[in-house]
Each structure stands twice: as C-alpha cells, then as structure tokens.
Scaffold this active site. Structure first.
Site, mmCIF file in Angstrom:
data_model
loop_
_atom_site.group_PDB
_atom_site.id
_atom_site.type_symbol
_atom_site.label_atom_id
_atom_site.label_comp_id
_atom_site.label_asym_id
_atom_site.label_seq_id
_atom_site.Cartn_x
_atom_site.Cartn_y
_atom_site.Cartn_z
ATOM 1 N N GLU A 1 -53.422 -32.258 1.971
ATOM 2 C CA GLU A 1 -53.261 -32.645 0.596
ATOM 3 C C GLU A 1 -53.022 -34.182 0.149
ATOM 4 O O GLU A 1 -53.497 -34.928 -0.369
ATOM 5 C CB GLU A 1 -52.674 -31.767 -0.171
ATOM 6 C CG GLU A 1 -52.716 -31.957 -1.742
ATOM 7 C CD GLU A 1 -51.608 -32.971 -2.261
ATOM 8 O OE1 GLU A 1 -51.697 -33.295 -3.632
ATOM 9 O OE2 GLU A 1 -50.789 -33.399 -1.568
ATOM 10 N N GLU A 2 -51.762 -34.449 1.014
ATOM 11 C CA GLU A 2 -51.418 -35.750 0.959
ATOM 12 C C GLU A 2 -52.219 -37.029 1.063
ATOM 13 O O GLU A 2 -52.016 -37.948 0.383
ATOM 14 C CB GLU A 2 -50.202 -35.823 1.867
ATOM 15 C CG GLU A 2 -48.997 -34.750 1.574
ATOM 16 C CD GLU A 2 -48.184 -34.851 0.096
ATOM 17 O OE1 GLU A 2 -48.782 -35.740 -0.713
ATOM 18 O OE2 GLU A 2 -47.242 -34.186 -0.133
ATOM 19 N N HIS B 1 -41.600 -37.054 -1.027
ATOM 20 C CA HIS B 1 -42.531 -38.135 -0.012
ATOM 21 C C HIS B 1 -41.382 -39.043 0.695
ATOM 22 O O HIS B 1 -41.686 -40.008 1.157
ATOM 23 C CB HIS B 1 -43.185 -39.033 -0.964
ATOM 24 C CG HIS B 1 -44.419 -38.303 -1.379
ATOM 25 N ND1 HIS B 1 -45.374 -38.922 -1.794
ATOM 26 C CD2 HIS B 1 -44.711 -36.919 -1.301
ATOM 27 C CE1 HIS B 1 -46.436 -38.136 -1.977
ATOM 28 N NE2 HIS B 1 -46.024 -36.928 -1.870
ATOM 29 N N HIS C 1 -50.362 -26.797 -0.458
ATOM 30 C CA HIS C 1 -50.728 -27.648 0.804
ATOM 31 C C HIS C 1 -49.670 -27.381 1.838
ATOM 32 O O HIS C 1 -48.603 -27.574 1.716
ATOM 33 C CB HIS C 1 -51.046 -28.808 0.602
ATOM 34 C CG HIS C 1 -49.895 -29.566 0.037
ATOM 35 N ND1 HIS C 1 -49.133 -30.363 0.842
ATOM 36 C CD2 HIS C 1 -49.478 -30.039 -1.222
ATOM 37 C CE1 HIS C 1 -48.165 -31.132 -0.071
ATOM 38 N NE2 HIS C 1 -48.461 -30.863 -1.049
ATOM 39 N N ASP D 1 -47.534 -26.488 -6.443
ATOM 40 C CA ASP D 1 -47.362 -27.755 -5.770
ATOM 41 C C ASP D 1 -46.571 -28.939 -6.941
ATOM 42 O O ASP D 1 -46.784 -29.997 -7.091
ATOM 43 C CB ASP D 1 -48.536 -28.394 -5.362
ATOM 44 C CG ASP D 1 -48.235 -29.891 -4.613
ATOM 45 O OD1 ASP D 1 -47.102 -29.960 -4.135
ATOM 46 O OD2 ASP D 1 -49.353 -30.710 -4.389
HETATM 47 ZN ZN LIG Z 1 -47.523 -31.947 -2.744
#
Ligand SMILES: [Zn+2]
Length: 463
Positions: free
Chosen positions: A325-326, A423, A279, A353
C-alpha cells in the site's frame, strides 16, 4: 364473479398494495452485532496479533526480506485463526532501498541535520549535493518562485495540523507526493520537506513520492520539525543558507510480494463476499505497528470473533492483507485484477488503515437506496461512541473494488496522536493501547456482520 373470487379480492385489497420492505437491520442481525461488541471488549486477541507481527517480523517494506517474512506470518496467522481458503496471491511490487542518508548546513554555520529519504527517491551523487536552499510553504507559492528555484534545493516548510479525522495529513501529504516533481519542473536540484507529521521531536517521517513523467528526478528527503525550524530561522537572517545532502537510496527492479487471503464462509450465500482489508506492508524506519499492523489485527480479529458465533452471517467474510500500500498501492490493484470475474459477487468492502486510536465511527460509500442502512448502523453504534459516519472513500487498498461499484466502508480511529508516529521510527508496538484497538475490532466486526447478513445485498455504487 363468484363469491369465492370476491372474498379473495377483498382479502388482497385489505393488504397494503406495496410489499412492505424488511427492516434494514433485522432483529436477529442486531442481536449478533451486540454479541460482537461484547466479545470484542471481553475476549479480543487483537493486541497479541500486532505484537506477533511487530516483534516477530518488524518492518516490511515492499520487496524486502521483512515483506516476505510478513507474507509467511500472515498465512500462518490466518491458518491459526481458523480461516478457510488461506492462500497468498502474487503481486509485482516496486523495490526501493534506503541506504546512507546524511545532511548538514554548511553556510552560514556548520550543523548536522537529521533527515530521512522520501520513499522512491533517487540518490544524490556519492559525494552529495550541495546547494543554496529556497523556502516555500505550498505548491502554489513554489510555482510563483520561478527562476529563484533553479539549481537550488527547495525547502518546503509547512506544518501538518493535528486533527482527529486525519484531515491535516490529507492537506500536507500532497507536498510530499507531488512536491519533488513540481520543484524539478522549475530546475530545482533537490527537495527538503518539513516532515508530514505532527511530532515535535527530532524524528523525521518518510512516505512515498511520485515522480511525474518527463520531469528530471531529483533527490528528496524529509526533516523533523526542529531541523526545519532551524533552517527557517537561518533564512530569516537574509543570508544564503547552503546545505549538503547525501542520499544512497536505490530503486531496484520490481520484486514479487503477495496479498494474503482467508475466508469465513457464509451460512446461506457463501459465494457472495464481503472483504475486510488492511495493508501488510510498512515503511522501513519503525515496526509498522500503528500503520498498519493495527489494521491487520483489527480485521483479522473481527473475522475470528464472527467465526465464534453460532449464527454466521449469510455471506462470506474475507480478510485480505494487502501488499505494497505504502509505495505503490499495487496490492489493491492486483486483488481486483485477479478477481475481476467475481467482482459482481463482492457485495461489500471495509478497510482499517487509520491507526490505533479509539474508534469514533466509520466512513461509507453506498449506492442510491443505501442511506437507510447507514442510518441504522449509526444508530446502532452511537451508544458505544462509534456512531459518527460520513461519506468517504474507505481506504486505498479497497479503492479498485469501490471503483467497480462495491459498497465501501472505512473504520475511523481517533487520529489525534497518529501522525506523531506515522511513517517514522516511532511507529512501534508500545504506542498501541489494547482497549482502543479493541474498539476498532468491535466496530469492524459489527459492520462486517451487518453488511454480510442482509436479506438483500446493499445497492452498488454508481457513478
Ligand atoms: Zn497505512
């Protein structure tokens, strides 16, 4: 019966009655796979691809200016890598902005807390939300608190376990995704989550939440471990602990982003496609280096290396760098929708990922009869330390392909340190070790070549 016919019959009977099946990995295929392992170790450009994405674009949350810059970067980069058919495909994505974020303990002491909003959160009132906090450590325990939650801020305090395969994250991410609405069902006014991450520094980890339909939307934020521990100790004194939380985030109307696609045409069946996905979007706090700049580099460099071979695989390899994607997974859905008439010609999908640690193996999901192929891949990758394989989903972005029956694979990188930075503001370029990254390139290239080069396509997944 003539003598000639009798001789022919004898000749037929001397052969096995069943046509012997070809080996699952032909010698010519394995020779190219070995070449790819060697190339990935000697001449990979993967680290330069991540450097370029993180330094020249940086954070790229769906719908943000960084997201649009990343799409332009991906088109430029895939063109420079020599791919064919390079283009972008529109995807309607959620558009959320972080804004101001602050919190403090106001009783029984006054102390500033470090926090960050969960992606998709609604804001508080401009003057903030002040309430007593109530601690719990699971959705089940939260449900049992009942009326004790009403009007309060739920403090969800559960540590994420450090594991190589990322299973610790799998166990606690549901507290982030579903927790706010579960708390709101009981009348909570807000939600504070111990970060879903393994770092012990004062750096919080964001990530998406999903509000349930027909439930009040309450503001939600994550605390780093030291701040969560402080709240826990204050509550142990059995006096009410009050927190003031101020979030200025905004949910805007959907924006247009893009999946970016580029092909390496196959030598015999170019109309049949193996997708290699990662992603392109990232959270806004760091640079999206490990999540998922690393994956973008792994799949792009793997396909570039395959393109340097004299013998290309039978089928086309297609890199798809997915949007969003997130906080929506809309890119994966949009690709499957845009290509729904061609999904029968999609014969495999592979996603990267799982960070940038050393690659120890892969996940797979194949149809009945595909087990021998998987066993051959494991045996091939075992000597380089990348042969651990288990049944698994491969990744979020290729989920819609998997649901359409496309045999699916995931590159598995050692995730022991991944959730220290995942994140968070610490997801930055220098966390990546080039040699570890290249181990992912090697495995992605070898797997993709094997999937794309078989005499027959792999059996499709059936439910
Ligand atoms: Zn990811």
């Amino acid at each position: 019966v003539s003598r000639g016919a009798g001789a022919l019959l004898a000749l037929v009977l001397s052969f096995p009655t069943r046509a012997s099946s070809p080996p699952v990995l032909a010698e010519e295929t394995k020779a190219e796979m070995s070449r790819l392992l060697d190339l990935a170790n000697r001449s990979s450009r993967a680290i330069e691809i991540v450097r370029s994405l993180t330094d020249e674009v940086g954070p790229r949350l769906a719908g943000s200016p960084g997201d649009a810059a990343a799409v332009a970067w991906a088109v430029r980069t895939m063109t420079a890598l020599g791919f064919s058919n390079v283009h972008s495909e529109p995807v309607l994505v959620p558009h959320w902005e972080r804004g101001e974020e602050a919190a403090r303990v106001v009783a029984p002491v006054s102390q500033r807390l470090v926090i960050t909003a969960l992606g998709g959160s609604v804001p508080t009132a401009p003057e903030g939300l002040e309430a007593e906090i109530v601690e719990t450590d699971s959705l089940e325990a939260l449900g049992k608190l009942g009326e004790a939650v009403r009007g309060r801020i739920v403090f969800m305090n559960r540590q994420t376990e450090r594991t190589r395969d990322g299973s610790g994250y799998g166990a606690t991410s549901r507290l982030r995704v579903r927790g706010p609405s579960e708390a709101a069902k009981l009348g909570a006014a807000g939600y504070l989550l111990r970060s879903v991450g393994t770092s012990t520094t004062r750096v919080p980890h964001t990530g998406t939440l999903i509000y349930a339909d027909n439930v009040a939307r309450i503001p939600a934020a994550a605390l780093p471990a030291p701040d969560a521990d402080l709240l826990h100790r204050l509550l142990e004194a059995k006096k009410p602990v009050r927190v003031r939380l101020t979030l200025g985030c905004r949910n805007l109307s959907d924006a247009t982003s893009h999946n970016v696609v580029g092909d390496l045409p196959g030598r015999e069946k170019p109309e049949e496609i193996v997708v290699l996905g990662a992603h392109l979007d990232s959270w806004d706090l760091g640079q999206g280096a490990v999540d998922d700049g690393a994956g973008c580099a792994i799949v792009s460099e793997a396909v570039r290396l395959v393109g340097t071979l004299a013998r290309r695989p039978r089928r086309t390899l297609r890199v798809v760098l997915y949007a969003n994607e997130e906080n929506g997974a809309r890119g994966g859905k949009a690709y499957a929708e845009a290509h729904k008439g061609e999904l029968a010609r999609h014969v495999g999908a592979l996603e990267a990922d799982s960070g940038a640690g050393r690659c120890y193996g892969f996940t797979y999901r194949v149809g009945p009869g595909g087990e021998a192929f998987v066993a051959a891949l494991k045996a091939f990758l075992q000597p380089v330390g990348s042969g651990e394989a288990r049944d698994g989903e491969g990744g979020v972005d290729i989920g819609p392909l998997r649901e359409a029956g496309v045999p699916s694979f995931g590159v598995r990188m050692d995730s022991t340190l991944y959730f220290d930075v995942h994140h968070s503001a610490d997801d930055t370029f220098e966390k990546i070790d080039a040699k570890d990254l290249d181990s992912g390139v090697a495995v992605a290239a070898a797997l993709a070549y094997a999937i794309a080069d078989g005499a027959e396509a792999l059996p499709r997944i059936r439910d």
